[in-house]
Design a protein around this motif. Structure first.
Motif, PDB file in Angstrom:
ATOM      1  N   UNK A 133      60.117  98.811  54.715  1.00 43.84           N
ATOM      2  CA  UNK A 133      59.345  97.694  55.253  1.00 43.84           C
ATOM      3  C   UNK A 133      59.794  96.357  54.681  1.00 43.84           C
ATOM      4  N   UNK A 134      58.953  95.366  54.866  1.00 44.90           N
ATOM      5  CA  UNK A 134      59.296  93.998  54.471  1.00 44.90           C
ATOM      6  C   UNK A 134      59.516  93.843  52.964  1.00 44.90           C
ATOM      7  N   UNK A 135      58.895  94.680  52.139  1.00 46.71           N
ATOM      8  CA  UNK A 135      59.129  94.577  50.699  1.00 46.71           C
ATOM      9  C   UNK A 135      60.555  94.977  50.338  1.00 46.71           C
ATOM     10  N   UNK A 136      61.252  95.679  51.219  1.00 44.88           N
ATOM     11  CA  UNK A 136      62.667  96.008  51.025  1.00 44.88           C
ATOM     12  C   UNK A 136      63.550  95.075  51.846  1.00 44.88           C
ATOM     13  N   UNK A 137      63.177  94.837  53.091  1.00 47.82           N
ATOM     14  CA  UNK A 137      63.994  94.014  53.984  1.00 47.82           C
ATOM     15  C   UNK A 137      64.165  92.585  53.461  1.00 47.82           C
TER      16      UNK A 137
END
Length: 185
Positions: free
Chosen positions: A149-153
């Motif tokens: 999700x956004x915490x990785x992206x």
């Protein structure tokens, strides 16, 4: 009963501070509500879908990668706030499960809210010979092993090129690379 000069019928008077010129919801001097010293429960979204549906949806990208040496479907999803690992696949990793400091409340596609209170650290995701050591939240996933999700992206400056099912990744201090999803043009 009151005198005419004290009448508030046609005036904007705040019921919170009794001052004229605004109403309660627009009050400039909102008092901070005293809260106990308990951290709030965090909220996140994780739009889960079935594996076959992910191949048809335009705003996600899917592909099989090695994770801790095991092949698994990885979904890149900008609609998910956090990165997740399925209970089933997380159990195969034989890594310790740790408690989160705060329980995270995750909204899933059905609109239900699911509490998540654990994390699994030291998950190694191999994307085209680029290794990422991650901490993921275990949850029930429909056909996927991992959702990034956004915490990785965001920290990896990843950009999903939706029409082509490609993820362009520019990790800090490393060369950028492309991840081609299933059905990439």
């Amino acid at each position: 009963m009151h005198y005419a000069n004290k009448c508030t019928f046609n005036k904007k008077v705040c019921y919170g501070c009794n001052e004229e010129g605004h109403i309660l919801r627009d009050r400039p001097k909102k008092k901070e509500v005293a809260r106990p010293n308990v951290p709030p429960k965090l909220k996140a979204r994780a739009f889960q879908m079935m594996l076959e549906a992910a191949k048809e949806v335009v705003d996600v990208t899917l592909r099989t990668f090695l994770v801790n040496g095991l092949p698994i479907n990885v979904l890149f999803d900008s609609g998910a706030n956090y990165s997740l690992v399925s209970y089933e696949f997380g159990g195969k990793l034989a890594l310790p499960v740790e408690k989160l400091y705060n329980t995270l409340v995750v909204e899933v596609a059905s609109g239900k809210f699911v509490p998540v209170s654990d994390r699994i650290k030291n998950i190694v995701i191999d994307l085209n010979e680029n290794e990422f050591h991650e901490e993921l939240l275990p949850i029930e996933l429909n056909g996927f092993g991992i959702v990034l999700g956004m915490d990785w992206l965001s920290p990896n400056d990843a950009e999903i090129l939706y029409r082509n099912k490609i993820v362009r990744v520019k990790p800090p201090g490393k060369e950028s690379f492309m991840v081609y999803g299933e059905n990439a043009e």
